[in-house]
Motif scaffolding. Structure first.
Motif, PDB file in Angstrom:
ATOM      1  N   PHE A 118     -12.317  15.555   0.734  1.00  8.40           N
ATOM      2  CA  PHE A 118     -13.777  15.675   0.780  1.00  8.40           C
ATOM      3  C   PHE A 118     -14.430  14.424   0.203  1.00  8.40           C
ATOM      4  O   PHE A 118     -15.395  13.893   0.744  1.00  8.40           O
ATOM      5  CB  PHE A 118     -14.263  16.899  -0.006  1.00  8.40           C
ATOM      6  CG  PHE A 118     -13.886  18.234   0.596  1.00  8.40           C
ATOM      7  CD1 PHE A 118     -13.143  18.310   1.764  1.00  8.40           C
ATOM      8  CD2 PHE A 118     -14.282  19.416  -0.015  1.00  8.40           C
ATOM      9  CE1 PHE A 118     -12.789  19.534   2.309  1.00  8.40           C
ATOM     10  CE2 PHE A 118     -13.931  20.650   0.529  1.00  8.40           C
ATOM     11  CZ  PHE A 118     -13.182  20.705   1.678  1.00  8.40           C
ATOM     12  N   ARG A 119     -13.870  13.973  -0.901  1.00  8.48           N
ATOM     13  CA  ARG A 119     -14.427  12.782  -1.543  1.00  8.48           C
ATOM     14  C   ARG A 119     -14.381  11.598  -0.590  1.00  8.48           C
ATOM     15  O   ARG A 119     -15.324  10.814  -0.488  1.00  8.48           O
ATOM     16  CB  ARG A 119     -13.627  12.454  -2.809  1.00  8.48           C
ATOM     17  CG  ARG A 119     -14.126  13.230  -3.982  1.00  8.48           C
ATOM     18  CD  ARG A 119     -13.262  13.208  -5.221  1.00  8.48           C
ATOM     19  NE  ARG A 119     -12.060  12.423  -5.219  1.00  8.48           N
ATOM     20  CZ  ARG A 119     -10.919  12.840  -5.765  1.00  8.48           C
ATOM     21  NH1 ARG A 119     -10.835  14.042  -6.311  1.00  8.48           N
ATOM     22  NH2 ARG A 119      -9.868  12.061  -5.788  1.00  8.48           N
ATOM     23  N   GLU A 120     -13.245  11.498   0.084  1.00 10.12           N
ATOM     24  CA  GLU A 120     -13.074  10.437   1.059  1.00 10.12           C
ATOM     25  C   GLU A 120     -14.173  10.509   2.121  1.00 10.12           C
ATOM     26  O   GLU A 120     -14.795   9.497   2.444  1.00 10.12           O
ATOM     27  CB  GLU A 120     -11.717  10.665   1.733  1.00 10.12           C
ATOM     28  CG  GLU A 120     -10.980   9.432   2.165  1.00 10.12           C
ATOM     29  CD  GLU A 120      -9.609   9.835   2.685  1.00 10.12           C
ATOM     30  OE1 GLU A 120      -9.413   9.757   3.906  1.00 10.12           O
ATOM     31  OE2 GLU A 120      -8.759  10.276   1.870  1.00 10.12           O
ATOM     32  N   GLN A 121     -14.402  11.706   2.644  1.00  9.48           N
ATOM     33  CA  GLN A 121     -15.436  11.881   3.670  1.00  9.48           C
ATOM     34  C   GLN A 121     -16.797  11.441   3.153  1.00  9.48           C
ATOM     35  O   GLN A 121     -17.573  10.812   3.864  1.00  9.48           O
ATOM     36  CB  GLN A 121     -15.513  13.349   4.092  1.00  9.48           C
ATOM     37  CG  GLN A 121     -14.429  13.781   5.053  1.00  9.48           C
ATOM     38  CD  GLN A 121     -14.595  15.249   5.417  1.00  9.48           C
ATOM     39  OE1 GLN A 121     -13.961  16.101   4.815  1.00  9.48           O
ATOM     40  NE2 GLN A 121     -15.436  15.544   6.384  1.00  9.48           N
ATOM     41  N   LEU A 122     -17.066  11.785   1.901  1.00  4.87           N
ATOM     42  CA  LEU A 122     -18.363  11.440   1.329  1.00  4.87           C
ATOM     43  C   LEU A 122     -18.527   9.934   1.196  1.00  4.87           C
ATOM     44  O   LEU A 122     -19.562   9.383   1.573  1.00  4.87           O
ATOM     45  CB  LEU A 122     -18.539  12.114  -0.038  1.00  4.87           C
ATOM     46  CG  LEU A 122     -18.741  13.627  -0.009  1.00  4.87           C
ATOM     47  CD1 LEU A 122     -18.566  14.235  -1.395  1.00  4.87           C
ATOM     48  CD2 LEU A 122     -20.123  13.973   0.534  1.00  4.87           C
ATOM     49  N   THR A 123     -17.516   9.269   0.660  1.00  2.00           N
ATOM     50  CA  THR A 123     -17.655   7.821   0.484  1.00  2.00           C
ATOM     51  C   THR A 123     -17.719   7.118   1.831  1.00  2.00           C
ATOM     52  O   THR A 123     -18.448   6.141   1.985  1.00  2.00           O
ATOM     53  CB  THR A 123     -16.518   7.230  -0.363  1.00  2.00           C
ATOM     54  OG1 THR A 123     -15.279   7.610   0.219  1.00  2.00           O
ATOM     55  CG2 THR A 123     -16.569   7.723  -1.794  1.00  2.00           C
ATOM     56  N   GLU A 124     -16.988   7.640   2.809  1.00  2.00           N
ATOM     57  CA  GLU A 124     -17.065   7.054   4.143  1.00  2.00           C
ATOM     58  C   GLU A 124     -18.490   7.118   4.691  1.00  2.00           C
ATOM     59  O   GLU A 124     -18.948   6.206   5.368  1.00  2.00           O
ATOM     60  CB  GLU A 124     -16.144   7.799   5.110  1.00  2.00           C
ATOM     61  CG  GLU A 124     -14.739   7.204   5.162  1.00  2.00           C
ATOM     62  CD  GLU A 124     -13.798   8.077   5.974  1.00  2.00           C
ATOM     63  OE1 GLU A 124     -14.278   8.769   6.884  1.00  2.00           O
ATOM     64  OE2 GLU A 124     -12.588   8.060   5.674  1.00  2.00           O
ATOM     65  N   ALA A 125     -19.168   8.221   4.353  1.00  2.00           N
ATOM     66  CA  ALA A 125     -20.548   8.386   4.820  1.00  2.00           C
ATOM     67  C   ALA A 125     -21.529   7.675   3.896  1.00  2.00           C
ATOM     68  O   ALA A 125     -22.746   7.788   4.053  1.00  2.00           O
ATOM     69  CB  ALA A 125     -20.893   9.858   4.925  1.00  2.00           C
ATOM     70  N   GLY A 126     -20.981   6.952   2.913  1.00  2.00           N
ATOM     71  CA  GLY A 126     -21.842   6.201   1.998  1.00  2.00           C
ATOM     72  C   GLY A 126     -22.602   7.057   1.014  1.00  2.00           C
ATOM     73  O   GLY A 126     -23.643   6.669   0.495  1.00  2.00           O
ATOM     74  N   GLN A 127     -22.078   8.246   0.726  1.00  2.00           N
ATOM     75  CA  GLN A 127     -22.770   9.142  -0.204  1.00  2.00           C
ATOM     76  C   GLN A 127     -21.904   9.354  -1.430  1.00  2.00           C
ATOM     77  O   GLN A 127     -20.788   9.823  -1.334  1.00  2.00           O
ATOM     78  CB  GLN A 127     -23.010  10.492   0.452  1.00  2.00           C
ATOM     79  CG  GLN A 127     -23.726  10.338   1.754  1.00  2.00           C
ATOM     80  CD  GLN A 127     -24.500  11.564   2.113  1.00  2.00           C
ATOM     81  OE1 GLN A 127     -24.799  12.381   1.253  1.00  2.00           O
ATOM     82  NE2 GLN A 127     -24.823  11.687   3.363  1.00  2.00           N
ATOM     83  N   GLU A 128     -22.481   9.037  -2.571  1.00  2.00           N
ATOM     84  CA  GLU A 128     -21.689   9.223  -3.780  1.00  2.00           C
ATOM     85  C   GLU A 128     -21.955  10.576  -4.408  1.00  2.00           C
ATOM     86  O   GLU A 128     -21.100  11.167  -5.022  1.00  2.00           O
ATOM     87  CB  GLU A 128     -21.986   8.151  -4.818  1.00  2.00           C
ATOM     88  CG  GLU A 128     -22.947   7.074  -4.401  1.00  2.00           C
ATOM     89  CD  GLU A 128     -24.350   7.557  -4.135  1.00  2.00           C
ATOM     90  OE1 GLU A 128     -25.104   7.705  -5.119  1.00  2.00           O
ATOM     91  OE2 GLU A 128     -24.705   7.806  -2.960  1.00  2.00           O
ATOM     92  N   SER A 129     -23.189  11.080  -4.199  1.00  2.00           N
ATOM     93  CA  SER A 129     -23.548  12.266  -4.965  1.00  2.00           C
ATOM     94  C   SER A 129     -23.616  13.533  -4.127  1.00  2.00           C
ATOM     95  O   SER A 129     -23.760  13.514  -2.914  1.00  2.00           O
ATOM     96  CB  SER A 129     -24.864  12.039  -5.699  1.00  2.00           C
ATOM     97  OG  SER A 129     -25.909  11.913  -4.782  1.00  2.00           O
ATOM     98  N   ILE A 130     -23.500  14.625  -4.849  1.00  2.00           N
ATOM     99  CA  ILE A 130     -23.427  15.952  -4.262  1.00  2.00           C
ATOM    100  C   ILE A 130     -24.502  16.799  -4.923  1.00  2.00           C
ATOM    101  O   ILE A 130     -24.770  16.639  -6.110  1.00  2.00           O
ATOM    102  CB  ILE A 130     -22.054  16.573  -4.585  1.00  2.00           C
ATOM    103  CG1 ILE A 130     -20.922  15.707  -4.035  1.00  2.00           C
ATOM    104  CG2 ILE A 130     -21.944  17.993  -4.076  1.00  2.00           C
ATOM    105  CD1 ILE A 130     -19.554  16.103  -4.559  1.00  2.00           C
TER     106      ILE A 130
END
Lengths: 151, 151
Positions: free
Chosen positions: B23-35
């Motif tokens: 999931f973290r990988e997906q987030l960073t790929e999308a350029g999003q650090e925060s949740i």
DNA sequence: CACCTTTCCCCACAATTACCCACTAGGCGC
DNA sequence: GCGCCTAGTGGGTAATTGTGGGGAAAGGTG
């Protein structure tokens, strides 16, 4: 400005409540030091002062109305408003009138909302949540709207 | 963004939970650090911050309404929302208000969903699964809706 | 004007959170 | 098998945040 999150604090014997540091941060970033608090729907509404001024303008345009009920609303809502500024530790002093209106005991809950945040007595908040969980989804119209949010 | 899979983790004494590395990988790929995490239906909903902002806009457009129930919903749902960022090890800290709402014990389950993922207390999740398997297919309306998905 | 109460401003301590680093277990290639 | 890498877990420490209280200033009352 949108405030996020739910926080629990205690009111000290002097009637002071802490403001969540994230909220304070947001306010100072927006260059606003002061907050306007007022009474509404069983809790305390807190607006950044600039936001409050916007509301005040809208109210002012209606107050000339001869409509008695509107006037009563304005008296209650705007009449309860007090401008406060956090002290060095980030707390505000809630005046007795507001404290008694919202029946604030020792434990309070602060809720982030769009444009404002709210201060609730903890027990009242628990009741409010209970009511929401019980009634909320029984209302078909609300259920449909929630569905449409795509959450 | 679609999250897939079910993972089991433990919450440490400080209230931190690991986020699946996938999931973290997906987030960073999308350029999003925060949740953004919030409370709903007995568990914690976690959205990529951009996704949450989309929801927030919709909520904000409803909050001006005087409708008591809508306000109650926004208070609960948006008021529960907190923005968090994973630490160096990929964990997030769940604030006390959310931890207590979802009754998170030591063991938790993280579920991938479309648009979000969910964090459940392990025992609650087991109950939820049991309930679904028992009741799920007895509800004709739900059965029809599921059918219509064409899966 | 004196007195009492409330508010403001400061300091001190406790609790919580953020930011590190370390250890362990399992997977993978050599 | 052995070493290396990654993922998950635990914990120390420093910084920030929350709570309590003392005493001065301000305001209200007889």
């Amino acid at each position: 400005m949108i405030f996020r999150g739910r926080y629990e604090y205690t009111i000290d014997p002097k009637g002071r409540v802490n403001i969540p540091s994230r909220f304070r941060e947001q306010l100072t970033e927006a260059g606003q030091e002061s907050i306007v608090i007022t009474n509404y729907s069983g809790c305390i509404y807190a607006y950044p002062s600039a936001e409050w001024e916007r509301i005040e303008e809208k109210l002012a345009s209606k107050v000339s109305s001869v409509n008695r009920k509107k006037n009563a609303f304005v008296r209650f809502f705007a009449g309860g408003a007090v401008e406060v500024t956090p002290d060095k530790q980030g707390r505000i002093l809630i005046p007795p009138s507001l404290r008694s209106y919202a029946e604030l005991g020792r434990d309070v809950v602060i809720l982030g909302m769009p444009n404002r945040f709210e201060i609730w007595d903890r027990e009242r908040w628990d009741v409010e949540v209970g009511r929401f969980e019980k009634e909320g989804f029984e209302d078909p119209e609300l259920a449909r709207e929630i569905d449409s949010l795509g959450i």
